[in-house]
Scaffold this active site. Structure first.
Site, PDB file in Angstrom:
ATOM      1  N   HIS A  52     -13.236  14.568   9.049  1.00 43.80           N
ATOM      2  CA  HIS A  52     -13.868  13.509   8.256  1.00 43.80           C
ATOM      3  C   HIS A  52     -15.344  13.424   8.614  1.00 43.80           C
ATOM      4  O   HIS A  52     -15.784  14.023   9.595  1.00 43.80           O
ATOM      5  CB  HIS A  52     -13.192  12.160   8.530  1.00 43.80           C
ATOM      6  CG  HIS A  52     -13.393  11.701   9.934  1.00 43.80           C
ATOM      7  ND1 HIS A  52     -12.577  12.109  10.966  1.00 43.80           N
ATOM      8  CD2 HIS A  52     -14.353  10.912  10.492  1.00 43.80           C
ATOM      9  CE1 HIS A  52     -13.022  11.576  12.101  1.00 43.80           C
ATOM     10  NE2 HIS A  52     -14.106  10.852  11.857  1.00 43.80           N
ATOM     11  N   HIS A  60     -22.309  14.408  10.054  1.00 42.67           N
ATOM     12  CA  HIS A  60     -21.710  15.650  10.521  1.00 42.67           C
ATOM     13  C   HIS A  60     -20.200  15.526  10.415  1.00 42.67           C
ATOM     14  O   HIS A  60     -19.673  14.421  10.238  1.00 42.67           O
ATOM     15  CB  HIS A  60     -22.110  15.933  11.971  1.00 42.67           C
ATOM     16  CG  HIS A  60     -21.543  14.927  12.920  1.00 42.67           C
ATOM     17  ND1 HIS A  60     -22.093  13.683  13.116  1.00 42.67           N
ATOM     18  CD2 HIS A  60     -20.433  14.970  13.710  1.00 42.67           C
ATOM     19  CE1 HIS A  60     -21.366  13.002  13.985  1.00 42.67           C
ATOM     20  NE2 HIS A  60     -20.347  13.764  14.358  1.00 42.67           N
TER      21      HIS A  60
END
Length: 188
Positions: free
Chosen positions: A37, A121
């Site tokens: 995620h 990220h």
């Protein structure tokens, strides 16, 4: 007390590509598919009523679904040792805009402001302290420096609960809201 965070989930083909680069670093704890995620805001431990207030505030977010692409890899270090390997993404402006909206929702729900800078990220591995300076980490970073994907959209804002167990953390989607292309309200 639930331990919460707000995130976006990459589509299956992107997650499959990320799973393919998880190799050759000793003592790395590679993320599994369910853990991949992009965190917009870590919330932490909250009382159940705070989670309800947060969910209500997040439900009011209107923002376009961000379109991003994978664009290389990187690491986070602590005291000179690598502790996290991650995939970078493009689309930082769109993600930062959405993260600001999530931060505003968190504060409306009574949570303290986030003190850490937002760095979009997708974490692919956690690294044990004993391996934080291993040469294999530099080799992995070099091997995957050109990681890239076609643009993809992450169409849902997701409130996750992180459940810590003997095997590490598992992430459970608590609530999910669609993101759209509707313009933001005037003044925002």
């Amino acid at each position: 007390m639930p331990r919460l965070f707000v995130a976006l989930r990459p589509p299956p083909p992107i997650r499959e590509g990320l799973l393919d680069i998880m190799d050759d670093v000793p003592q790395a704890r590679w993320q599994d598919d369910d853990q991949l995620h992009l965190t917009l805001r870590f919330v932490g431990d909250v009382e159940p009523w705070q989670g309800d207030d947060l969910a209500a505030a997040l439900a009011g977010i209107h923002a376009p679904a961000p379109t991003v692409a994978l664009a290389g890899v990187g690491r986070f270090e602590h005291r000179g040792r690598t502790d996290t390997l991650w995939a970078d993404v493009t689309g930082h402006d769109a993600l930062a805009h959405l993260a600001r909206k999530v931060e505003q929702a968190c504060q409306r729900a009574g949570l303290p402001p986030e003190q850490r800078a937002f760095r979009p990220h997708i974490t692919v591995a956690r690294i044990a302290r004993s391996a934080g300076a291993a040469p294999e980490i530099d080799h992995w970073l070099g091997r995957h420096a050109r990681l890239a994907s076609a643009p993809f959209t992450m169409p849902h804002l997701i409130l996750y609960e992180s459940v810590i167990g003997r095997a590490g953390a598992t992430y459970e989607a608590v609530m999910r809201w669609p993101l759209g292309t509707a313009p933001d309200a005037p003044g925002f």
